[in-house]
Structures are given as structure tokens and as C-alpha cells.
Design a protein around this motif. Structure first.
Motif, PDB file in Angstrom:
ATOM      1  N   ALA A 297      -9.552  20.604 -21.039  1.00  0.00           N
ATOM      2  CA  ALA A 297     -10.862  20.907 -20.462  1.00  0.00           C
ATOM      3  C   ALA A 297     -11.949  20.046 -21.088  1.00  0.00           C
ATOM      4  CB  ALA A 297     -11.177  22.387 -20.633  1.00  0.00           C
TER       5      ALA A 297
ATOM      6  N   VAL B 251     -18.427  13.205 -17.656  1.00  0.00           N
ATOM      7  CA  VAL B 251     -19.755  12.748 -18.058  1.00  0.00           C
ATOM      8  C   VAL B 251     -19.788  11.225 -18.153  1.00  0.00           C
ATOM      9  CG1 VAL B 251     -21.443  12.758 -19.908  1.00  0.00           C
ATOM     10  CG2 VAL B 251     -20.247  14.837 -19.323  1.00  0.00           C
TER      11      VAL B 251
ATOM     12  N   PRO C 151     -13.828  27.974 -15.613  1.00  0.00           N
ATOM     13  CA  PRO C 151     -12.635  27.733 -16.417  1.00  0.00           C
ATOM     14  C   PRO C 151     -12.787  26.504 -17.308  1.00  0.00           C
ATOM     15  CG  PRO C 151     -12.034  28.116 -14.144  1.00  0.00           C
ATOM     16  CD  PRO C 151     -13.502  27.995 -14.174  1.00  0.00           C
ATOM     17  N   ILE C 152     -13.294  25.425 -16.731  1.00  0.00           N
ATOM     18  CA  ILE C 152     -13.396  24.195 -17.515  1.00  0.00           C
ATOM     19  C   ILE C 152     -14.381  24.370 -18.664  1.00  0.00           C
ATOM     20  CG2 ILE C 152     -14.050  21.779 -17.444  1.00  0.00           C
ATOM     21  CD1 ILE C 152     -13.067  21.596 -14.685  1.00  0.00           C
TER      22      ILE C 152
ATOM     23  N   ILE D 126     -21.428  16.005 -23.794  1.00  0.00           N
ATOM     24  CA  ILE D 126     -21.311  16.897 -22.640  1.00  0.00           C
ATOM     25  C   ILE D 126     -22.677  17.446 -22.263  1.00  0.00           C
ATOM     26  CG2 ILE D 126     -20.269  19.015 -21.805  1.00  0.00           C
ATOM     27  CD1 ILE D 126     -17.854  18.409 -23.375  1.00  0.00           C
TER      28      ILE D 126
ATOM     29  N   LEU E  63     -24.976  15.639 -19.685  1.00  0.00           N
ATOM     30  CA  LEU E  63     -24.893  15.866 -18.242  1.00  0.00           C
ATOM     31  C   LEU E  63     -25.969  16.838 -17.766  1.00  0.00           C
ATOM     32  CD1 LEU E  63     -23.169  14.935 -15.930  1.00  0.00           C
ATOM     33  CD2 LEU E  63     -21.672  16.863 -16.293  1.00  0.00           C
TER      34      LEU E  63
ATOM     35  N   LEU F  13     -20.054  20.532 -11.673  1.00  0.00           N
ATOM     36  CA  LEU F  13     -20.350  19.521 -12.678  1.00  0.00           C
ATOM     37  C   LEU F  13     -21.741  19.719 -13.258  1.00  0.00           C
ATOM     38  CD1 LEU F  13     -18.300  17.398 -13.326  1.00  0.00           C
ATOM     39  CD2 LEU F  13     -19.648  15.761 -12.065  1.00  0.00           C
TER      40      LEU F  13
ATOM     41  N   ILE G 153     -21.481  23.016 -15.587  1.00  0.00           N
ATOM     42  CA  ILE G 153     -20.595  22.992 -16.767  1.00  0.00           C
ATOM     43  C   ILE G 153     -21.353  22.829 -18.072  1.00  0.00           C
ATOM     44  CG2 ILE G 153     -18.916  21.552 -17.966  1.00  0.00           C
ATOM     45  CD1 ILE G 153     -17.364  21.285 -15.454  1.00  0.00           C
TER      46      ILE G 153
END
Lengths: 175, 554
Positions: free
Chosen positions: A19, A27, B268-269, B293, B296, B414, B417
Motif C-alpha cells: 500500500a 504520487v 484500504p490503501i 505522500i 499529494l 487518489l 488518500i
């Protein structure tokens, strides 16, 4: 061995790692994609001279940039669908061709060369010009060909840009 | 003799070189009628001819082809319902000439219009009725720009109604005796009634927004031209006799559907990534991964929507199997790699510090992407006759739209997340170290510790993260605007488009007339959206408090 490995829950740890990897790839991939696709517009593209078979057995020369590749779909679900690769060539010269772009079947292209003498000129009307510089005709009737033509051409472009700036200045500021 | 009706068709002929216009008769047909009608009406499109008598008998002719008028239907619009016989006293068309309004002696009014069935046959159905007035309907006047009307009755009352909204706007005693005639002003801001004694009554009317009622907004409404009542959002068109359809149900459904698919993809991710980053990951790697991350989060969602609508949607349509192959291949390859890695000799395994599994997986995932793309064409040829979207539409019966909920799910997922990841990872990281150490000391493996100790302790934070993500997904505008087809349908299908409240407001607000009903309904849509978010946040907070109480003391 596998069962012990799974009972310890190690595969779940790997899925969690997956994950993270997916998120990271997403990204970095997204940002790189945007940067590359966007920045690509700042670099000049290669100009190709395609020799293409036309339907009647002869050949036609198309000079332009390769814009993208795509597939043309032929057939239907019952008999089977075939994808015919095509090239989208930006041929410019809207005053001659009527449209900036041409679709060309990839298998119809016999020769594809990129030579140094193929040029692209941005114009104020009728879009870009793609072709080869044959000669430059000056205002007083003199024609320049050969190696000097390119230098003369560049000088003329510089002079033209300067004059255009003056025109804009007069139009926008002085009038 | 027997009653007949003669249909004459005329053509308007314009002279070639001058402005002269002449009428030329092109057809004349006589058709017998079954009874002597009291009212004869031709509809707005010159398709139907209605002959109606006071007992409610109605005979309908199809006159679309004036050369051959057809006796189409014969029915009685007043079925006897046990009480005294009913009588029609007034008949009129509503704006547009599609709906017939039949007023009765008892003061009841019924709206009828033709309904087309699957075989292209029309039946004439009673769609709705109004039973507000108690004396015979003497006359009616119809609004010129909306589907509203006024009824005058034999007791001197005038009622103001709106047909589509099924709403009684008002009922007033205008005269002391029966009203014989009534007319409405063009702007529907007044009416003129003449009573039996010849007195005229001029009333002004303030009826700005009659088109809206609870039924219109949230229930199924039977609109003109539709086969059955349905939830429709179609707020405007270029015709002036258009029936605006203001059902918020498809929009609310679209909001929930988009949020659902986004969450399905993102939760889930994000949670699994948070579990790894907050617990298993090496600190040095975590310092690099967490900001990446969260990067984003800073991306404007317009860009995501733009890419999703213009690049991802066509790509997915052309290479559909590759996506599903990827979903299957990735976990499989990670599983195999993970097991093989555990069997590698110590020398190689010790080269990679503990907690760097995510970095090891990047080449594995890239390989699985390549394999999925490589297998895409063969799989498509083998299983889906070369074209998966066409196969889905024709063979599997699932209508495929290019811009659908899958694209939105991926794009909005996306976008959501990083939010869920950020908060969830903080929650997991902040589980007290002594609990973790205690669990490990008792012999539990790291994963067992995660499931048994860390997750329950961090559960309020995880839940809170999910709810914040859901709030974001519900309110997201630009991604759904660009990546869905903006079709206001109520299908839960993943391959169908949708239209959300937020995207609808963004699209229609610049186009609506300021102060109109449409404008106000858009504000109502914004209020509904706010209520959704408020509702989710309240539930989230309640559950979170309860979880905190339960697991905080662990």
C-alpha cells in the motif's frame, strides 16, 4: 514453511508495504507525468519527412512533426476487431492543406527521415510552416540560395521581430 | 344524423420572391364520432384530437398524419366510484398543450396526458388530481409560462394550483356567487373573474415559486412525456413551455455514490499504508515517505480531475482489462515476492535494513504494471472479443460510459488518500510504546501486535481519519465535474456516470436566472450538501468518542 510464514501474519505486513509503495508510485508517477507532459511543450520536436504511399500507387511526401500514435479500429465484434496503427502528423501549412494535422497509416509509410534541412517556421497566419528552405527573396528582387539563405533568413526574422515590436509599441502605447 | 368531425389540413405557402403567404388546403377527411361532444380540443403539437362530453366519455383521434386521421382510443375519464355520477364541467389544456385538465361538478380536477409504452402505443392516463374545491368547476385559466393554473367554481372560490408540484398554492373566496369566467394575466401576477351578476373582480397574485414542493424535490414525479413517475433532474431547456424537473434525489444519490467508490479505493490503501508507515517502517524511511505522500494533498484537485477526465478515462476505455489484471496481479506478486524474500539467505536479507520492505516492492510493482499492460491485449482478445467496453454493454448488459464511477473512484480516491493516511499514520505512530513492547515481549509477532494492540488503540484516530476523508469526498467538486459524465442517473453501477450536488451547483449556478426557482433550488442543494457533511461528521464524532472511551484506557 508457507503456513508458518502466513500464520505469523507476515504476508499482511507485505500487503501493507504494498500500500505504501502504491501510494509512493502514485504520487511520484503523477507528478512526473504532469511535469514531463507539460515541459515537453517547451522543447522543439523532431521534424520528419515521411514518404507515404497514397491509395493510387504513387507516393507523397509529408513533412511535419509526429504528434502521436494511435490505433484505428476495423471490423466488428462478430468477425474480429483489428487495430491498425496510425500516426498523427502535424503538417502545418494550413494555407495549403486546409488542416494542421493528417492521419497516416503506419504501414503506408515507406521512408521516414529526419534531416537537418527540415525546418519549422512559426507564422502569424495559417499556422506553422514545415518544409525545406529553398531560397530567400529580398525586397529588392535579389534571391539568395544555398548556405547563405539560412543566415539571410535569420537576419530577416530578427529585423521582422524588431519591426513588429515597434508596431505593437506604436499601437498600444503611442496611439 | 351521426355526429362527424371533419379534419382539414392546410399548408402555409410562401411565395418565392415576395413576402406573400397563402394557405392551401391539402386534405379534408370526415370521421364519425361516437357521441356528441361538449368539448373538442387539439393538442399543442397537432398530434391528438380529443372529443369529450360531460359524462366523461373521451374519444381520441391521432391526427399526426392529417391525410389519415385514426380513431385511436375511446375511454371514460370518470369511472363510477360508488357515489353519485360524476360530471365534467370544464376542460382545458395546460401550457404546452400536452396535459388535459378535466374539471368536475364536485370541484375535483384531474390531469390527463398520453403515455407511451414500450411498443410505441399511447394510453391516456390520469396522472394526478386536485380535490381542494367543493363546488363545480366553472372555468379555468392557465399560466403562460409555467405549469400552473387557476380554477373558479360555482361557489365563488378561486383556487391557484401548480400541476407538476401537485401543490395547492391558495384558495380564496373571490365572489359571492358563481364565477362564470376567469382569465389570468400573462405574467401570472393576477387574475380577472366575472361572476354571475356581471361583477368583475381583479385580484393581484404573488406566486413566485410554485414549482417546488417536497414531492417534487424528493419523491417520484410523473412528468409529461415519461412512461412512469421517476426521479429526474433537468432544470432548464430552451423552450418556454418546458416542465422543469427539480428532483434532488439523483444528485444526492450521485454524491453518495461518488463518495462510496472513492472510499472503496482510498480507505484500504491509505489505512494499510498508514499501518506500515506508523509501525513497521524504519524511521529514516518514514521521514522521507510521509512528506512525499502528503505532497499529494497539496495538488489542486482541478489537475486530478483534468487528468482523470481527459487522460485516464480514454485510456481506461481502451485498456480496460489491464486495470483489472493489475488489481489481481499486484497482491499476488507481492505475496510471492514476500515469501521468496523470507527464504533468501541471511546474507542478502541482512543487507536491507528492517522496515524497508516498501522500497523493495517498488520494482516488483513496476514489474506487475508492465506485465498487466503486456497481457492486456491477449486477455482482451481472449475473454472479451477484443473490446471490453463493447462486451460489457452488449453481452453483459452493463452500460459502459467512458467517464464513469470507476474513473472518479480512482481520481477522488487518489485525492483523499493523503488525508486519511496523514491522520491514520499519526494515530498509529502515537500508540504508547510500552503496550507494543509488552505485546512483543509476550511472544506475539509484529503483525499480531498490530492487530491485537495497535489497531484497537488507534481505532478512534483511524475512524476519525476515514470520516474526514469521507467529508472531503462528499464535498469534492472539480474531480467529479471533469471525470464523471455529469449525467443525473440513479444507477449504482460502477461503469455508469453520475452527477453530484457539488458539481451540479458549479455547473448550473452561473447559468441560472438570479432569484428564480432554479436558483433557489441550487441553494437548497448546497444546504443539502452541508447537511450531509454535518450528518457524517456528527456520527463520526459520536462513534469516535465511544471508541475513545472503550480503547483509550487499554
Amino acid at each position: 514453511m508457507l503456513r508458518t510464514w502466513m500464520r505469523e501474519g507476515n504476508h499482511w505486513v507485505w500487503f501493507n508495504a504494498m500500500a505504501v509503495a502504491i501510494s509512493l508510485l502514485a504520487v511520484i508517477g503523477l507528478i512526473s507525468f504532469i511535469v514531463f507532459k507539460g515541459m515537453g511543450h517547451f522543447w522543439p520536436k523532431d521534424i520528419h519527412a515521411y514518404t507515404v504511399q497514397d491509395g493510387q500507387g504513387g507516393t507523397v511526401q509529408l513533412i511535419g512533426e509526429l504528434h502521436r500514435r494511435s490505433d484505428r479500429v476495423e471490423g466488428n465484434i462478430k468477425e474480429g476487431v483489428t487495430h491498425v496503427p496510425q500516426l498523427l502528423v502535424k503538417v502545418g501549412n494550413r494555407d495549403i492543406f486546409g488542416a494542421d494535422f493528417k492521419w497516416v497509416d503506419e504501414h503506408a509509410v515507406i521512408k521516414d527521415i529526419t534531416a537537418k534541412d527540415l525546418i519549422m517556421v512559426e507564422r502569424y497566419e495559417w499556422g506553422n510552416l514545415y518544409g525545406r528552405l529553398k531560397s530567400v527573396t529580398l525586397g529588392d528582387g535579389m534571391t539568395v540560395t544555398g548556405n547563405q539563405a539560412w543566415d539571410t533568413f535569420q537576419q530577416l526574422i530578427e529585423r521582422h521581430t524588431e519591426l513588429h515590436k515597434q508596431i505593437v509599441r506604436i499601437q498600444k502605447h503611442e496611439i | 344524423g351521426a355526429p362527424v368531425v371533419e379534419f382539414r389540413g392546410f399548408e402555409l405557402k410562401k411565395a418565392m420572391f415576395s413576402d406573400e403567404v397563402s394557405l392551401e388546403q391539402v386534405a379534408a377527411n370526415q370521421v364519425p364520432l361516437a357521441f356528441v361532444p361538449e368539448w373538442v380540443k387539439v393538442d399543442g403539437m397537432n398530434d391528438w384530437f380529443y372529443a369529450i362530453d360531460s359524462t366523461g366519455d373521451m374519444q381520441v383521434f391521432s391526427i399526426r398524419n392529417v391525410d389519415a386521421p385514426k380513431d385511436y382510443a375511446r375511454l371514460n375519464t370518470l369511472p363510477v366510484d360508488g357515489k353519485e355520477k360524476r360530471q365534467l364541467t370544464s376542460v382545458n389544456f395546460l401550457l404546452g398543450g400536452i396535459s388535459l385538465l378535466l374539471g368536475e361538478e364536485s370541484g375535483k380536477l384531474t390531469q390527463w396526458f398520453p403515455v407511451r409504452d414500450a411498443n410505441n402505443q399511447f394510453t391516456f392516463q390520469a396522472v394526478r388530481d386536485f380535490d381542494e374545491q367543493s363546488a363545480a368547476i366553472t372555468d379555468m385559466a392557465v399560466e403562460q409560462r409555467r405549469k400552473g393554473f387557476v380554477l373558479s367554481d360555482a361557489s365563488g372560490h378561486v383556487g391557484v394550483y401548480h400541476a407538476t408540484a401537485h401543490r395547492v398554492v391558495g384558495l380564496e373566496q373571490v365572489a359571492q356567487s358563481a364565477i362564470t369566467n376567469i382569465a389570468m394575466t400573462p405574467r401570472a401576477d393576477g387574475f380577472l373573474a366575472e361572476d354571475q351578476q356581471g361583477k368583475m373582480h381583479l385580484w393581484s397574485l404573488e406566486n413566485e415559486h410554485p414549482e417546488v414542493s417536497f414531492e417534487v424535490l424528493w419523491q417520484k414525479v410523473w412528468y409529461e412525456g415519461y412512461a412512469k413517475p421517476d426521479y429526474i433532474w433537468q432544470s432548464s431547456s430552451s423552450a418556454s413551455d418546458f416542465e422543469p424537473k427539480f428532483s434532488l434525489a439523483p444528485l444526492a444519490f450521485g454524491t453518495l455514490k461518488a463518495a462510496f467508490y472513492a472510499m472503496l479505493f482510498a480507505v484500504p490503501i491509505a489505512i494499510m499504508a498508514a499501518m506500515f508507515a506508523g509501525f513497521f517502517m524504519a524511521p529514516k524511511m518514514r521521514q522521507a515517505v510521509k512528506p512525499t505522500i502528503e505532497l499529494l494533498e497539496a495538488l489542486p484537485t482541478v489537475i486530478l480531475g483534468f487528468l482523470a477526465g481527459l487522460w485516464l478515462a480514454p485510456y481506461l476505455e481502451k485498456h480496460m482489462p489491464s486495470f483489472f489484471l493489475l488489481v489481481l496481479l499486484m497482491p499476488l506478486m507481492v505475496f510471492i515476492f514476500g515469501y521468496l524474500w523470507s527464504r533468501f539467505p541471511e546474507a542478502i536479507r541482512n543487507r536491507v535494513p528492517d522496515g524497508w520492505q516498501a522500497a523493495l516492492l517498488i520494482p516488483v510493482l513496476l514489474l506487475s504494471v508492465l506485465i498487466a499492460v503486456w497481457l492486456d491485449d491477449p486477455v482482451e482478445h481472449l475473454l472479451f472479443a477484443g473490446d471490453m467496453p463493447m462486451w460489457l454493454t452488449n453481452v453483459a448488459g452493463i452500460d459502459y460510459d467512458q467517464r464513469n464511477a470507476l474513473v472518479v473512484g480512482i481520481a477522488m480516491g487518489l485525492a483523499v488518500i493523503p488525508i486519511i493516511f496523514s491522520i491514520a499514520e499519526d494515530a498509529i505512530y502515537n500508540v504508547p510504546r510500552h503496550q507494543v513492547n509488552g505485546s512483543l515481549a509476550l511472544g506475539a509477532t509484529p503483525w499480531q501486535t498490530m492487530v491485537g494492540v495497535v489497531l484497537p488503540t488507534a481505532s478512534p484516530g483511524l475512524f476519525s481519519a476515514t470520516m474526514i476523508g469521507l467529508g472531503r469526498a462528499v464535498g469534492e467538486t472539480m474531480i467529479v465535474l471533469m471525470a464523471t459524465g455529469n449525467t443525473a442517473v440513479m444507477d449504482i453501477d460502477i461503469f455508469n456516470g453520475l452527477r453530484t450536488l457539488s458539481a451540479n451547483i458549479a455547473v448550473e449556478m452561473p447559468e441560472s436566472e438570479v432569484g428564480s426557482t432554479h436558483y433557489r433550488v441550487l441553494f437548497l442543494a448546497a444546504l443539502v450538501l452541508f447537511m450531509f457533511t454535518f450528518f457524517f461528521n456528527t456520527i463520526a464524532e459520536t462513534v469516535r468518542q465511544r471508541m475513545l472511551k472503550r480503547y483509550g484506557a487499554l
